[in-house]
Scaffold this motif. Structure first.
Motif, short mmCIF file in Angstrom:
data_model
loop_
_atom_site.label_atom_id
_atom_site.label_comp_id
_atom_site.label_asym_id
_atom_site.label_seq_id
_atom_site.Cartn_x
_atom_site.Cartn_y
_atom_site.Cartn_z
N HIS A 17 70.65 45.02 25.37
CA HIS A 17 70.35 44.81 24.02
C HIS A 17 69.37 43.63 23.42
O HIS A 17 68.65 44.00 22.46
N PRO A 18 69.22 42.60 24.25
CA PRO A 18 68.25 41.73 23.98
C PRO A 18 66.89 41.75 24.77
O PRO A 18 66.14 40.91 24.74
N ALA A 19 66.74 42.76 25.60
CA ALA A 19 65.83 42.74 26.91
C ALA A 19 64.44 42.76 26.01
O ALA A 19 63.50 42.36 26.83
N ILE A 20 64.05 42.94 24.80
CA ILE A 20 62.69 43.15 24.15
C ILE A 20 62.38 41.58 24.43
O ILE A 20 61.13 41.38 24.07
N ALA A 21 63.45 40.68 24.56
CA ALA A 21 62.95 39.42 24.68
C ALA A 21 61.83 39.14 25.62
O ALA A 21 61.06 38.26 25.45
N VAL A 22 61.85 39.75 26.72
CA VAL A 22 60.57 39.64 27.59
C VAL A 22 59.48 39.86 27.07
O VAL A 22 58.28 38.89 27.23
N ALA A 23 59.35 40.98 26.51
CA ALA A 23 57.91 41.19 25.80
C ALA A 23 57.61 40.15 24.78
O ALA A 23 56.44 39.84 24.46
N GLU A 24 58.80 39.84 23.84
CA GLU A 24 58.60 39.06 22.60
C GLU A 24 58.12 37.54 23.11
O GLU A 24 57.33 36.79 22.67
N LEU A 25 58.79 36.87 24.25
CA LEU A 25 58.36 35.60 24.81
C LEU A 25 56.72 35.72 25.22
O LEU A 25 56.11 34.89 24.78
N MET A 26 56.67 36.84 26.07
CA MET A 26 55.03 37.09 26.31
C MET A 26 54.15 37.08 24.91
O MET A 26 53.12 36.52 24.98
N ARG A 27 54.58 37.82 24.06
CA ARG A 27 53.85 37.90 22.91
C ARG A 27 53.56 36.18 22.13
O ARG A 27 52.62 35.89 21.77
N LEU A 28 54.68 35.63 22.07
CA LEU A 28 54.61 34.32 21.49
C LEU A 28 53.76 33.40 22.36
O LEU A 28 53.12 32.77 21.72
N LEU A 29 53.65 33.40 23.68
CA LEU A 29 53.19 32.49 24.34
C LEU A 29 51.64 33.02 24.42
O LEU A 29 50.74 32.03 24.14
N ILE A 30 51.33 34.27 24.48
CA ILE A 30 49.93 34.63 24.46
C ILE A 30 49.26 34.60 23.03
O ILE A 30 48.21 33.99 23.03
N ASP A 31 49.79 35.22 22.12
CA ASP A 31 49.09 35.68 21.00
C ASP A 31 49.31 34.40 20.02
O ASP A 31 48.27 33.94 19.33
N ASP A 32 50.35 33.78 20.18
CA ASP A 32 50.56 32.63 19.25
C ASP A 32 50.21 31.25 19.77
O ASP A 32 49.87 30.28 19.05
N ASN A 33 50.36 31.25 21.01
CA ASN A 33 50.17 29.80 21.81
C ASN A 33 49.05 30.01 22.53
O ASN A 33 48.70 29.02 23.47
N MET A 34 48.58 31.09 22.55
CA MET A 34 47.07 31.17 23.28
C MET A 34 47.01 31.01 24.78
O MET A 34 46.19 30.43 25.32
N MET A 35 48.32 31.35 25.25
CA MET A 35 48.46 30.97 26.81
C MET A 35 47.73 32.37 27.72
O MET A 35 47.71 33.43 27.18
N PRO A 36 47.17 31.89 28.78
CA PRO A 36 46.66 32.93 29.58
C PRO A 36 47.91 33.69 30.17
O PRO A 36 48.96 33.41 30.34
N TRP A 37 47.66 35.15 30.49
CA TRP A 37 48.63 35.93 30.92
C TRP A 37 49.48 35.64 31.94
O TRP A 37 50.71 35.73 32.00
N ASP A 38 48.88 34.99 33.18
CA ASP A 38 49.32 34.72 34.30
C ASP A 38 50.55 33.61 34.26
O ASP A 38 51.46 33.65 34.91
N GLN A 39 49.88 32.67 33.53
CA GLN A 39 50.86 31.41 33.12
C GLN A 39 52.21 32.00 32.31
O GLN A 39 53.18 31.39 32.60
N ALA A 40 51.86 32.90 31.24
CA ALA A 40 52.91 33.27 30.37
C ALA A 40 53.96 33.99 31.17
O ALA A 40 55.25 33.84 30.81
N TRP A 41 53.45 34.78 32.09
CA TRP A 41 54.37 35.99 32.85
C TRP A 41 55.28 35.02 33.97
O TRP A 41 56.26 35.20 34.12
N GLY A 42 54.76 33.83 34.43
CA GLY A 42 55.18 33.11 35.08
C GLY A 42 56.43 32.27 34.43
O GLY A 42 57.66 32.48 35.12
N ILE A 43 56.21 31.77 33.28
CA ILE A 43 57.23 30.96 32.46
C ILE A 43 58.27 32.08 32.23
O ILE A 43 59.70 31.70 32.21
N THR A 44 57.82 33.25 31.60
CA THR A 44 58.92 34.35 31.31
C THR A 44 59.76 34.67 32.30
O THR A 44 60.83 34.70 32.18
N THR A 45 59.28 34.86 33.46
CA THR A 45 59.95 35.52 34.60
C THR A 45 60.81 34.05 35.14
O THR A 45 62.17 34.35 35.76
N ARG A 46 60.57 33.08 35.08
CA ARG A 46 61.40 32.02 35.38
C ARG A 46 62.51 31.67 34.31
O ARG A 46 63.45 30.80 34.64
#
Ligand code: 26Y
Length: 822
Positions: free
Chosen positions: A327-356
């Motif tokens: 039910h909250p699984a969209i959080a995976v894409a939302e955290l990526m969006r917040l890190l990448i689009d709002d915090n200007m983080m590179p994809w790989d770094q954001a993905w590492g944070i998300t999956t950890r």
């Protein structure tokens, strides 16, 4: 130590009485001559809430200052049940408050009954979230529960002419003294619209989401007090409101009512809990609800993280986020969006944070409960998230390709997008890819996940998979709900068991003490008197506490097989009527549970229970030996009366279908014996209490698999089993429906021609087992021994154990003891 004692903190009888009158006067604006029970409840609730605040503020202050790693339990459902009783227990002031209230001339139980329970969940999954946040606070682990503040919780069920009727649950009608609105921490959530690319000053490409609309998320906080510790965590539930900006722009265009309209539309988002469990509907509003609370919660965590002086690149070191199902699984894409689009983080770094950061709990094996969203609907509401999911998918499928060269069908099976027909986004796949750990909720369930539903993911990442068997909190499910048993147990073995449930094993030797068994039995008898009173009040049926209380309470579902229990009742009835049963054990069959409003077969099962009850309860030939009652609106409050008053716990799902079950644990703790299949946590309960103290029947999950594979023909069983045939025929010929042969036809036809949940295959085994149950119950002493041993050996099923496992193996978080600050 209460450092500073006043009307808000004092826990003396006198102090509590002063606080009570203070709130009656200054909060309720009432005085005794015109006050009603509702006012007295509110006054007491505010006095109790005051007593949580010093701990709450001490906890928040400490967590703010020391920034410990914190758990965020994301759940679309929190089935809390009433707060007051639980808070009295956990604050350790139950007895003093009872005395204070008595001296005022009121009865605490009557006041407790005034609370409208927050039923913000459907059943097991929502109640598990509630037990877990109790255990988190008790373990002194910094944690938030994040969810939705539904204005209407699970519907209020009444029974009319035997049929379920749904009414709205207006739980906020008299206000909610347990919450504090935090307008200053409101966030904005975008929905719909489109995305566009843009270049920043350094010429780097970014994506901007231009939404069609925005809604505001306003947090409402409730204190979650740990048992006799200072730690008090927060349950933060989000309510949707119209954004200021939106109202204002409409207003300026002169369309005042249009603006009001939009406001209403925004607020619809958190209006109601969807009452379906285990069957998805694919409703747009539901996806909006999910995204809404997830986005609010992640924005909130990032705000807290930054307020504690940290950068987004350390987020995973400070937050462990648990996804309560998809039910909250969209959080995976939302955290990526917040890190990448709002915090200007590179994809790989954001993905590492998300999956950890994320881990995912699966709660069901039923294919119809797996969430998937039609692609066009998803794109319309969350265009940016779809892009992100495509990118996650592309990278993921690349890894799959490398690991399994040339296996194209595997790629299709694993893809986050289902392209076998109409295209869908598969939420379980998103959760699996975005999480470091995936767990089932009982040993068998976790095994079946690996072999079946998530097999391909298991083959991809075996190391991600683990099990955490569910548990329930002994504070609510023993101390609060069963004070008589609690007193006996604590007098016998001390109070350590309340936070260390395996200590209940110290009761084992007392099973051989006849005086102890007498006390044990007397307690069960008293609890049954209470339950009988509830049944009389709610159904008008008088039941005898001297009969065996045989209880089946849970959501109504074909896989849970309430209708198998009905077949047993009809079998006993038929034996009585045909004079083949001189000596029937007096039994009261107690059913409770809600059917999803759109689940026709489940509603028909309720009607069948009531129809059989009508005939059996009023047939003089039965001599009151059998009673069948359907307790309407089964909820947490009723559960607190039902579990302690049960003799027999019915856990009769088809093996391989019930992920865990948690009601089974509540019954066992309170000394009920279980009749059950080899399903979910039943298996582990039987392991613990030992086979001789458990009534086992039915095919195992692997036998079920084989029966289905070799072409199951239920009608063959009906043809050869005379007693079963007589029972089915009674239903079929309209015996329980005044000759109407149509009404139950869907059930009968389904059983004879399909029987997907193998009722007929398990029928004889169930009946034989029930006969053993009756024989055993006649041996009152044997039964008492077994009852004691069930409770004594239920220590594993505390949610404290579950939480300790999550904390150590999955979240990597530790206790943070809090000292009370003045
Ligand atoms: C997607 C939507 C229709 C949906 C909504 C609620 C799907 C499922 C649910 C709720 C599922 C649920 O309550 N599952 C139960 O979780 C318990 C806690 O883990 C288990 O003990 C129980 O076996 C399982 O049915």
């Amino acid at each position: 130590p209460v450092i500073f004692e006043d009307d808000r903190t004092s826990v003396t009888t006198e102090g509590l009485k002063r606080a009570f009158y203070d709130h009656l006067f200054y909060t309720q604006g009432k005085f005794p001559e015109i006050a009603g029970l509702g006012d007295y409840y509110q006054a007491l609730a505010h006095a109790v809430r005051d007593r949580t605040l010093q701990r709450w503020i001490s906890s928040v202050a400490d967590h703010t200052a020391t920034a410990p790693k914190t758990v965020a339990y994301l759940s679309a459902e929190f089935l809390m049940g009433p707060h007051m009783g639980n808070n009295l227990i956990n604050l350790g002031i139950y007895d003093t408050v009872k005395k204070a209230v008595q001296e005022i001339g009121l009865d605490l139980n009557e006041l407790l009954r005034q609370e409208e329970e927050p039923g913000l969940g459907n059943g097991g999954l929502g109640r598990l979230a509630a037990c877990f946040i109790d255990s988190l606070a008790t373990a002194e682990i910094p944690a938030f529960g994040y969810g939705i503040r539904y204005e209407y919780g699970i519907f209020y069920q009444t029974i009319m002419d035997g049929w379920q009727v749904e009414n709205t649950d207006k739980w906020l009608r008299h206000g909610n003294p347990w919450e504090i609105q935090r307008a200053e921490w409101a966030v904005e959530v975008k929905l719909g619209g489109h995305t566009e690319q843009y270049q920043d000053d350094l010429g780097r490409l970014h994506v901007r989401w231009a939404p069609e609309k925005t809604v505001a998320g306003v947090p409402f906080d409730s204190p979650i007090v740990g048992y006799k510790v200072t730690t008090t965590n927060t349950l933060r539930l989000w309510r949707a409101e119209a954004t200021e900006a939106f109202d204002f722009s409409q207003f300026n265009r002169g369309d005042y009512l249009g603006a009001v309209d939009k406001k209403v539309t925004s607020e619809n988002l958190t209006k109601a809990l969807y009452p379906n469990d285990e069957t998805v509907q694919g409703k747009e509003l539901r996806l909006e609800q999910q995204y809404f609370f997830v986005s609010c919660s992640l924005q909130d965590m990032l705000r807290i993280h930054k307020a504690r002086g940290m950068e987004p690149d350390t987020f995973d070191q400070k937050f462990a986020i648990q996804l309560n199902d998809t039910h909250p699984a969209i959080a995976v894409a939302e955290l990526m969006r917040l890190l990448i689009d709002d915090n200007m983080m590179p994809w790989d770094q954001a993905w590492g944070i998300t999956t950890r950061t994320f881990s995912y709990t699966n709660h069901t094996l039923l294919p119809e409960a797996l969430e998937r969203w039609p692609l066009d609907l998803f794109k319309r509401i969350l265009p940016r998230h779809l892009e992100i999911i495509y990118e996650i998918n592309a990278r993921f499928l690349n890894d799959v390709r490398i690991k399994f060269l040339g296996d194209d069908s595997r790629l299709a099976r694993l893809s986050l997008i289902d392209e076998s027909g109409e295209r869908y986004v598969r939420m379980a796949h998103l959760a699996c890819v975005g999480s470091h750990t995936i767990n089932g909720v009982a040993e068998l369930h976790s095994e079946l996940l690996k072999q079946d539903v998530l097999k391909d993911f298991y083959e991809m990442w075996p190391e991600k998979f683990t099990n955490v068997t569910n548990g329930v909190t002994p504070r609510r499910w023993m101390v609060l709900s069963n004070p008589r048993l609690t007193k006996l147990v604590s007098e016998t073995i001390g109070e350590g068991w309340i936070t260390d449930l395996p200590q209940l094993s110290k009761l084992e030797p007392h099973a051989e003490d006849s005086a102890f068994r007498d006390s044990w039995r007397a307690i069960k008898r008293a609890n049954k008197v209470d339950l009988a009173a509830l049944i009389l009040r709610r159904t008008g049926v008088a039941v005898s506490p001297d009969s065996m209380f045989d209880v089946l309470v849970k959501r109504i579902h074909e896989y849970k097989r309430q209708h198998l229990a009905v077949l047993h009742i009809i079998t006993l009835y038929h034996r009585l009527k045909s004079g083949r049963s001189a000596y029937t054990l007096p039994r009261t069959f107690i059913f409770g549970g809600k059917a999803a409003p759109g689940y026709t077969m489940a509603k028909l099962m309720i009607k069948l229970i009531n129809a059989v009850g009508d005939v059996v309860n009023n047939d003089r030939d039965v001599h009151d030996l059998l009673k069948v009652v359907f307790l309407p609106n089964f909820n947490v409050t009723y559960g607190q009366c039902v579990y302690p008053g049960a003799d027999l716990s019915e856990q009769i799902s088809l093996a391989g279908k019930e992920a865990s079950g948690t009601g089974n644990m509540k019954f066992a703790m309170n000394g009920a014996l279980t009749i059950g299949t080899m399903d979910g946590a039943n298996i582990e309960i039987r392991d613990q209490v030992k086979a001789e103290n458990f009534f086992l029947f039915g095919h195992t999950a692997s036998e079920v698999h084989d029966i289905k594979a070799s072409g199951y023909r239920p009608r063959d069983i009906y043809e050869v089993n005379a007693e079963l045939r007589a029972v089915v025929d009674l239903i079929q010929t309209g015996f329980f429906s005044r000759g109407d042969t149509d009404v139950f036809k869907p059930i009968v036809d389904n059983l004879l021609d399909h029987d997907p949940y193998l009722l007929l295959a398990d029928y004889q085994s169930y009946i034989d087992c029930q006969d053993v149950v009756s024989d055993t119950y006649r041996e009152a002493d044997t039964w008492a021994r077994m009852s004691i041993l069930n409770s004594a050996r239920s220590g594993k099923f505390s949610s404290d154990r579950s939480i300790a496992e999550y904390a150590k193996n999955i979240w990597k978080v530790e206790a943070v003891p809090i000292t009370l600050k003045p």
